[in-house]
Design an enzyme around this catalytic site. Structure first.
Site, short mmCIF file in Angstrom:
data_model
loop_
_atom_site.label_atom_id
_atom_site.label_comp_id
_atom_site.label_asym_id
_atom_site.label_seq_id
_atom_site.Cartn_x
_atom_site.Cartn_y
_atom_site.Cartn_z
N TYR A 162 3.37 -20.51 -6.85
CA TYR A 162 3.03 -19.25 -7.51
C TYR A 162 2.67 -19.53 -8.97
O TYR A 162 3.35 -20.32 -9.64
CB TYR A 162 4.22 -18.28 -7.43
N ASN B 195 -1.26 -0.06 6.61
CA ASN B 195 0.12 0.13 7.06
C ASN B 195 1.10 -0.75 6.30
O ASN B 195 2.30 -0.74 6.60
CB ASN B 195 0.21 -0.17 8.57
N SER B 196 0.63 -1.49 5.31
CA SER B 196 1.52 -2.32 4.50
C SER B 196 2.28 -1.44 3.51
O SER B 196 1.99 -0.25 3.35
CB SER B 196 0.71 -3.37 3.74
N ALA B 197 3.26 -2.03 2.84
CA ALA B 197 4.04 -1.26 1.87
C ALA B 197 3.16 -0.74 0.74
O ALA B 197 3.21 0.46 0.41
CB ALA B 197 5.17 -2.13 1.30
N VAL B 198 2.34 -1.61 0.16
CA VAL B 198 1.44 -1.16 -0.91
C VAL B 198 0.44 -0.15 -0.36
O VAL B 198 0.13 0.85 -1.02
CB VAL B 198 0.70 -2.36 -1.54
N TRP C 146 -3.55 -8.53 -10.30
CA TRP C 146 -2.23 -9.17 -10.32
C TRP C 146 -1.37 -8.36 -11.26
O TRP C 146 -1.53 -8.40 -12.47
CB TRP C 146 -2.35 -10.62 -10.78
N VAL C 147 -0.43 -7.60 -10.70
CA VAL C 147 0.36 -6.68 -11.51
C VAL C 147 1.18 -7.43 -12.56
O VAL C 147 1.39 -6.92 -13.67
CB VAL C 147 1.27 -5.81 -10.61
N LYS D 297 11.02 -5.86 4.75
CA LYS D 297 11.60 -6.06 3.42
C LYS D 297 13.12 -6.18 3.50
O LYS D 297 13.79 -5.39 4.16
CB LYS D 297 11.23 -4.89 2.52
#
Length: 387
Positions: free
Chosen positions: A79, A199-202, A323-324, A382
């Site tokens: 990362y 359908n993802s969290a975000v 990229w938050v 999660k």
């Protein structure tokens, strides 16, 4: 640097606790070398001196911290943003504390700290704070206050934040909100955005937030046996305007149907949110109107983003990354403003949080075991360790 100075003054390794009158026993999940989590993660036990607190510092206890994909990638060393390795917790070699997201409660405040009191809730102001630990000593400016349930109730709000909402507020909800509001002006009632990974969290946060803002949405999801049930859930529970399958997203013939939806509102599809890549990203980019923007914030397919030359030349499409971490790194005020909006929606029961599988930590256990198990189980959803 400031945390290192605090550490020398108020932290002691467990070998020196006999010299201290009043100590807080803490655990942290650390690694000295990058690698697979099961091979490199260890529990480090240390003590925080509760009697000699620096006037500008605070002591917090952890209420909950999740396992995010970026946490795993940090441990593996792949990362871009990495925490500093130090010996400030009394380790024999430099180590980094894992975790970037979490919810904390104030246990004690220094004499010069005016923005917190005991019992307040807070989240890290910056990244790489190391949230996989039971307690933390830090500067008062290194945490951002959020209301605890009692404070929300006292302010007349219908609901207070849950531990899950507070512990997971800093990544996915902020990502969704900022992508929708920070780059393109979308006219409520008229304009649209399209996203894959609906359908993802975000994706679910983006759908809900766009609905709250009056923005029309098109969510692309994979075909599945319970497709109609999922579409019903996304439209009725999340407020999606339209939900389509990946096959429909790839179909040129279905494109005319989408154009008819947009024509009815008199707006444009100005924004595309991509977390998949490959041909899926090509499909949502093709739906953009002239001068549209596609933001890529993930790459679940492990395939490159593919944009035909014609989209650049004839439609002037722009493709950018999001990229938050980088966006908020040097803009604390933007983070606080965004947090405030998400908190308000949570308090008013207008926004639903993505559920987590919660596991309660037993202080007699090794903390690292909980997060190693959480990493293994994260493929099924999660994971949140609560304290």
């Amino acid at each position: 640097m400031y945390r290192n100075q605090l550490a020398r003054a108020s932290l002691r390794s467990t070998s020196s606790i006999n010299q201290i009158r009043n100590m807080i026993t803490a655990q942290a999940v650390v690694y000295a070398q990058h690698g697979e989590p099961k091979d490199v993660l260890k529990t480090l036990k240390y003590e925080i001196d509760d009697d000699n607190l620096d006037s500008n510092s605070i002591i917090v206890k952890t209420l909950g911290s999740p396992v995010n994909p970026s946490d795993i990638n940090q441990i593996q060393g792949v990362y871009p943003s990495k925490p500093e390795k130090t010996t400030e917790l009394g380790s024999n070699e430099p180590v980094a504390v894992c975790g970037n997201e979490g919810l904390f409660e104030i246990l004690k405040v220094g004499d010069n700290v005016s923005n917190f009191k005991v019992g307040d809730w807070c989240v890290p102001t910056s990244v790489n704070m190391g949230t996989w630990r039971t307690h933390m000593l830090c500067g008062g400016d290194e945490m951002t206050k959020i209301p605890n349930p009692e404070q929300s109730k006292a302010n007349g709000k219908p609901s207070g934040l849950s531990v899950n909402q507070g512990a997971t507020i800093s990544v996915n909800p902020l990502t969704a909100y900022l992508m929708l509001t920070h780059y393109v002006k979308l006219t409520p009632g008229k304009d649209w955005f399209i996203q894959n990974g609906g359908n993802s969290a975000v994706g679910k946060y983006a759908t809900q937030i766009s609905n709250l803002l009056g923005i029309n949405s098109i969510s692309v999801i994979r075909d599945r046996p319970d497709l109609q049930d999922l579409i019903k859930n996304m439209t009725e529970e999340c407020g999606a305007t339209k939900v389509i399958t990946e096959e429909q997203n790839a179909s040129k013939e279905f494109g005319s149907e989408i154009k008819s939806w947009v024509k009815e509102t008199g707006g444009e599809i100005k924004l595309a949110l991509n977390c998949v890549g490959g041909k899926n990203s090509t499909g949502i980019a093709r739906k953009l109107n002239n001068n549209g923007l596609m933001l890529t914030y993930g790459g679940m397919s492990m395939q490159p983003v593919i944009l035909p030359t014609s989209l650049h030349i004839f439609k002037n499409i722009t493709s950018s990354g999001f990229w938050v971490t980088q966006l908020l790194k040097n803009d604390v005020e933007l983070k606080r403003k965004t947090l405030g909006q998400i908190i308000e929606w949570y308090e008013n029961r207008q926004l639903k949080d993505a559920p987590s599988k919660e596991t309660k930590f037993n202080p007699s256990d090794e903390l690292s075991r909980y997060y190693i198990d959480g990493i293994v189980n994260s493929k099924g959803g999660k994971q949140l360790i609560v304290y």
